[in-house]
Design a protein around this motif. Sequence first.
Motif, PDB file in Angstrom:
ATOM      1  N   ASP A  28       0.784  -1.288  -0.019  1.00 48.32           N
ATOM      2  CA  ASP A  28       0.236   0.033   0.009  1.00 48.32           C
ATOM      3  C   ASP A  28       0.723   1.099   0.084  1.00 48.32           C
ATOM      4  O   ASP A  28       0.630   2.340  -0.615  1.00 48.32           O
ATOM      5  N   ILE A  29       1.721   1.257   0.915  1.00 46.17           N
ATOM      6  CA  ILE A  29       2.582   2.483   1.110  1.00 46.17           C
ATOM      7  C   ILE A  29       3.496   2.666  -0.324  1.00 46.17           C
ATOM      8  O   ILE A  29       3.599   3.823  -0.923  1.00 46.17           O
ATOM      9  N   ASN A  32       0.714   3.757  -3.065  1.00 44.50           N
ATOM     10  CA  ASN A  32       0.052   4.969  -2.837  1.00 44.50           C
ATOM     11  C   ASN A  32       0.903   6.381  -2.316  1.00 44.50           C
ATOM     12  O   ASN A  32       0.392   7.174  -2.307  1.00 44.50           O
ATOM     13  N   ARG A  33       2.147   5.924  -1.995  1.00 42.85           N
ATOM     14  CA  ARG A  33       2.651   7.099  -1.419  1.00 42.85           C
ATOM     15  C   ARG A  33       4.161   7.334  -2.279  1.00 42.85           C
ATOM     16  O   ARG A  33       4.368   8.255  -2.766  1.00 42.85           O
ATOM     17  N   LYS A  38       5.561  11.033  -1.807  1.00 37.70           N
ATOM     18  CA  LYS A  38       5.096  11.242  -0.760  1.00 37.70           C
ATOM     19  C   LYS A  38       6.149  10.592   0.246  1.00 37.70           C
ATOM     20  O   LYS A  38       6.543   9.343   0.221  1.00 37.70           O
ATOM     21  N   ARG A  39       6.048  11.354   1.748  1.00 34.76           N
ATOM     22  CA  ARG A  39       6.894  10.671   2.698  1.00 34.76           C
ATOM     23  C   ARG A  39       5.718   9.892   3.699  1.00 34.76           C
ATOM     24  O   ARG A  39       4.806  10.520   3.753  1.00 34.76           O
ATOM     25  N   THR A  40       6.242   9.146   4.393  1.00 30.08           N
ATOM     26  CA  THR A  40       5.087   8.236   5.317  1.00 30.08           C
ATOM     27  C   THR A  40       5.866   8.414   6.714  1.00 30.08           C
ATOM     28  O   THR A  40       6.986   7.606   6.923  1.00 30.08           O
ATOM     29  N   SER A  41       5.076   9.003   7.740  1.00 34.90           N
ATOM     30  CA  SER A  41       5.288   8.908   9.093  1.00 34.90           C
ATOM     31  C   SER A  41       5.116   7.794   9.577  1.00 34.90           C
ATOM     32  O   SER A  41       4.376   6.943   9.237  1.00 34.90           O
ATOM     33  N   GLU A  44       1.496   7.357  10.392  1.00 35.14           N
ATOM     34  CA  GLU A  44       0.843   6.840   9.342  1.00 35.14           C
ATOM     35  C   GLU A  44       0.969   5.367   8.803  1.00 35.14           C
ATOM     36  O   GLU A  44      -0.054   4.624   8.678  1.00 35.14           O
ATOM     37  N   VAL A  45       2.098   4.802   9.136  1.00 30.87           N
ATOM     38  CA  VAL A  45       2.576   3.183   8.903  1.00 30.87           C
ATOM     39  C   VAL A  45       1.481   2.649  10.043  1.00 30.87           C
ATOM     40  O   VAL A  45       0.932   1.541   9.610  1.00 30.87           O
ATOM     41  N   ILE A  48      -2.166   2.566   8.678  1.00 27.83           N
ATOM     42  CA  ILE A  48      -2.147   1.596   7.433  1.00 27.83           C
ATOM     43  C   ILE A  48      -2.053   0.346   7.882  1.00 27.83           C
ATOM     44  O   ILE A  48      -3.093  -0.486   7.293  1.00 27.83           O
TER      45      ILE A  48
END
Length: 62
Positions: A28-29, A32-33, A38-41, A44-45, A48
């Motif tokens: 997913d990351i 979609n990111r 985009k960065r994922t914090s 957010e992980v 998700i």
Amino acid sequence: MLRKLLEQTLGPISNSEFHQILDLATTDIKTNRVAFGKRTSFKEVVEIAIGCHIALQRGKVA
């Protein structure tokens, strides 16, 4: 650390469920990111991963 946070929120998780959650969350990351720059914090992980666990549970019922 992620597993402990998930277990505090969702209850006990087996090793196979945890690996499935990680696989779904990683896919997913990436889709979609990362693909959109985009960065994922960490927060957010976790969100998700919780969503992936819910999706897995829905799949087991059906």
